[in-house]
Design an enzyme around this catalytic site. Structure first.
Site, short mmCIF file in Angstrom:
data_model
loop_
_atom_site.label_atom_id
_atom_site.label_comp_id
_atom_site.label_asym_id
_atom_site.label_seq_id
_atom_site.Cartn_x
_atom_site.Cartn_y
_atom_site.Cartn_z
N ARG A 33 13.99 12.81 -15.46
CA ARG A 33 15.32 13.00 -16.05
C ARG A 33 15.31 12.76 -17.57
NH1 ARG A 33 20.93 12.04 -14.43
NH2 ARG A 33 20.44 11.95 -12.25
N LYS B 92 5.41 8.41 1.86
CA LYS B 92 6.24 7.73 2.84
C LYS B 92 7.32 6.92 2.11
CE LYS B 92 4.20 3.24 3.35
NZ LYS B 92 5.28 2.40 2.98
N GLU C 218 -1.15 -9.52 4.64
CA GLU C 218 -1.14 -9.54 3.16
C GLU C 218 -0.73 -10.93 2.70
OE1 GLU C 218 0.58 -5.97 1.16
OE2 GLU C 218 1.64 -5.84 3.06
N ASP D 165 7.96 -0.17 7.05
CA ASP D 165 7.07 -0.14 5.89
C ASP D 165 5.60 0.02 6.27
OD1 ASP D 165 6.55 -0.38 3.09
OD2 ASP D 165 5.94 -2.46 3.38
N HIS E 267 0.91 3.40 8.42
CA HIS E 267 -0.48 2.93 8.40
C HIS E 267 -0.97 2.40 9.76
CE1 HIS E 267 0.57 3.31 4.31
NE2 HIS E 267 1.01 2.09 4.12
N LYS F 102 3.68 -10.02 5.55
CA LYS F 102 3.53 -10.40 4.14
C LYS F 102 3.44 -11.92 4.05
CE LYS F 102 5.46 -6.37 1.94
NZ LYS F 102 4.21 -5.80 1.44
C1 BG6 Z 1 2.32 0.14 1.38
C2 BG6 Z 1 3.48 -0.76 1.72
O1 BG6 Z 1 2.46 1.37 2.03
O2 BG6 Z 1 1.12 -0.47 1.78
C3 BG6 Z 1 3.32 -2.10 1.03
O3 BG6 Z 1 4.69 -0.15 1.28
C4 BG6 Z 1 1.98 -2.72 1.37
O4 BG6 Z 1 4.37 -3.00 1.40
C5 BG6 Z 1 0.86 -1.70 1.12
O5 BG6 Z 1 1.80 -3.84 0.56
C6 BG6 Z 1 -0.45 -2.23 1.66
O6 BG6 Z 1 -1.49 -1.36 1.28
P1 BG6 Z 1 -2.97 -1.89 1.09
O7 BG6 Z 1 -3.77 -0.67 0.75
O8 BG6 Z 1 -2.94 -2.89 -0.03
O9 BG6 Z 1 -3.36 -2.53 2.39
#
Ligand code: BG6
Length: 481
Positions: free
Chosen positions: A46, A149, A217, A236, A241, A341
């Site tokens: 934009r 995504k 994580e 998420d 994944h 997380k």
């Molecule tokens: C993303 C999520 O798709 O994948 C995040 O939105 C997450 O919340 C991330 O932290 C994790 O990816 P990776 O490659 O660090 O395991």
């Protein structure tokens, strides 16, 4: 290496993803001789910027990403900028004119890659406007749409989004990114399973006790509260994944390595998922949210005290589910799928636990029973394959011990593509193997949506287990729960 010349158009060109991932990846592809020649890159957003101002921003982004600037003189003249208001189709008419001018100047043959690096709410409007001004059209050229995504919020919104994208683009023109599929060790799972004859005979319910898929994580919600607080871990991480990891570990081998054959096999797994037992949800799903705690000896706040998170939020930051696949290979084998997380450490892996021997006459040195074989496909922190088995403890006694054989995936191969380089390269080559197909997106939403609806009702708060940041999540979800 992709051969077709093309124009790469990045929507959201001044955003974080473009600066941190997309532009550095395109630049790295150019430096390694993998960007088609000729090719041009048009940043779109934009803000009103000149080409020169956009080049300067890009140069800074590359420096910040530690890129080696030796190819900059070659990269800069290919880079352009256009200001577009996604809600104003008129600005798309101007964009189409600009793209066509540049295409004839650089002879890029009308091939176009549109990368939507914008919030998903804007996907529909952009895709429809691109189609409206004729940019989705393919004749002797190709036109490809890349989306990130989340693909919708639930089954209904996912279908609605898919229908909107398909008004202008056919399925074969759409590339839905899942960056987990671009990880080398994730791709290696197919080779590991289907290029070795020794694992396949034991890869089933007769030999496998359970499969554990984990993406833990230590990071918290970071600066993404606005997105995360109405998304939660199931949307998420699971809808994308985790489901990909599940299908790779469980799918049947296709007869050839071809995108649609592989995606057919994955879809069969999603179709065979046993519908989640809503009457015994708590026995099959543990949801959690992080409380204050310590990560690497530093205090970190609870999820609800993070900036931007509602203090009464019941959004789960942790989930562990027990899933079953109703087919001959996997009948009765639980798949424990876990992601959270602010856990003790970042760890992504798949652990396959094999059954115990039918009768063991051996014990370890303490006279205890020893665990069965395990195979771990580790994606992070190390990229490795580990097989644990039993051996004799050296010495006079007949005692067992558990030993591990390790294969370090990356050893001796330092030159690798980053996940974004890999996905961009595949889009440029038109290879769909590492991208989601809409039927699988829908199947996964069909599986998860009833559970999400149930968990988002008022009793949700009672269901949520608080866990201290820096731990392994709620106690209830540890081991084979
Ligand atoms: C993303 C999520 O798709 O994948 C995040 O939105 C997450 O919340 C991330 O932290 C994790 O990816 P990776 O490659 O660090 O395991």
């Amino acid at each position: 290496t992709p051969k077709d010349p093309c124009a790469i158009v990045i929507f959201g060109a001044t955003g974080d993803l473009a600066a941190r991932k997309i532009l550095p990846s395109l630049y790295a592809l150019l430096c390694s001789g993998r960007l088609p020649d000729p090719s041009i890159i048009i940043g779109v957003s934009r803000s009103g910027l000149s080409h020169e101002e956009y080049r300067e921003r890009t140069r800074q982004a590359l420096v910040e990403s530690n890129a080696d600037m030796k190819c900059w003189e070659d990269f800069a003249p290919r880079l352009f900028y256009r200001s577009v208001d996604v809600n104003d189709v008129g600005t798309f008419t101007n964009l189409a004119g600009f793209i066509k001018d540049k295409e004839s100047e650089f002879q890029t043959g009308g091939n176009r890659l549109f990368h939507l690096s914008v919030p998903p709410v804007a996907y529909e409007a952009i895709a429809q406007s691109l189609a409206h001004v004729g940019l989705a059209h393919e004749k002797d050229n190709w036109s490809r749409l890349v989306v990130e995504k989340p693909f919708g919020y639930d089954l209904e919104s996912s279908r609605k989004l898919a229908a909107a994208l398909k008004e202008g683009f056919k399925e074969k023109q759409i590339f839905r990114i899942d960056h987990y599929l671009a990880k080398e060790t994730v791709q290696n799972m197919l080779m590991f399973r289907f290029a070795n004859s020794i694992f396949e005979p034991v890869w089933n319910r007769q030999f496998i006790q359970s499969v554990h898929i984990t993406a833990a994580e230590s990071l918290g919600v970071e600066h993404r509260a606005g997105f995360y607080d109405h998304t939660g871990v199931l949307r998420d991480m699971f809808q994308n994944h985790m489901m990909q990891l599940l299908s790779l570990v469980a799918m049947e081998p296709p007869s050839i390595y071809e995108a649609n054959r592989i995606r057919d096999e994955k879809a069969k797994i999603y179709r065979s998922l046993r519908p989640f037992p809503m009457d015994s949800l708590d026995e099959n799903l543990v949801l959690g949210q992080y409380a204050a705690g310590m990560i690497k000896e530093k205090s970190v706040p609870s999820y609800v005290s993070e900036p931007g998170v509602s203090p009464n939020s019941t959004t789960p930051t942790f989930a562990s589910m027990k899933a079953y696949i109703d087919n001959w290979r996997w009948q009765g084998v639980p798949f424990y799928i876990t992601s959270g997380k602010r856990m003790s450490t970042k760890r992504t892996d798949i652990e396959v636990k094999f059954k115990e021997v039918p009768h063991s006459m051996f014990r370890n040195i303490l006279g205890e029973h020893i665990t069965a074989n395990r195979l771990t496909l580790s994606i992070h922190p190390k990229e490795e394959v580990m097989l644990s088995f039993q051996a004799k403890t050296p010495g006079p006694g007949m005692c067992l011990r558990n030993v591990t054989m390790n294969f370090d995936y990356a050893m001796g191969h330092p030159l690798r593509l980053t996940a974004y380089e890999k996905v961009l390269l595949d889009v440029l080559m038109g290879d769909h193997t590492l991208f989601w197909r809409q039927d699988s997106v829908d199947l996964c939403w069909s599986y998860l949506t009833p559970m999400l609806k149930e968990c988002e009702c008022e009793e949700q708060a009672e269901r949520l287990h608080l866990y201290k940041a820096g731990t392994d999540g709620p106690k209830k979800a540890r081991g084979d729960w």
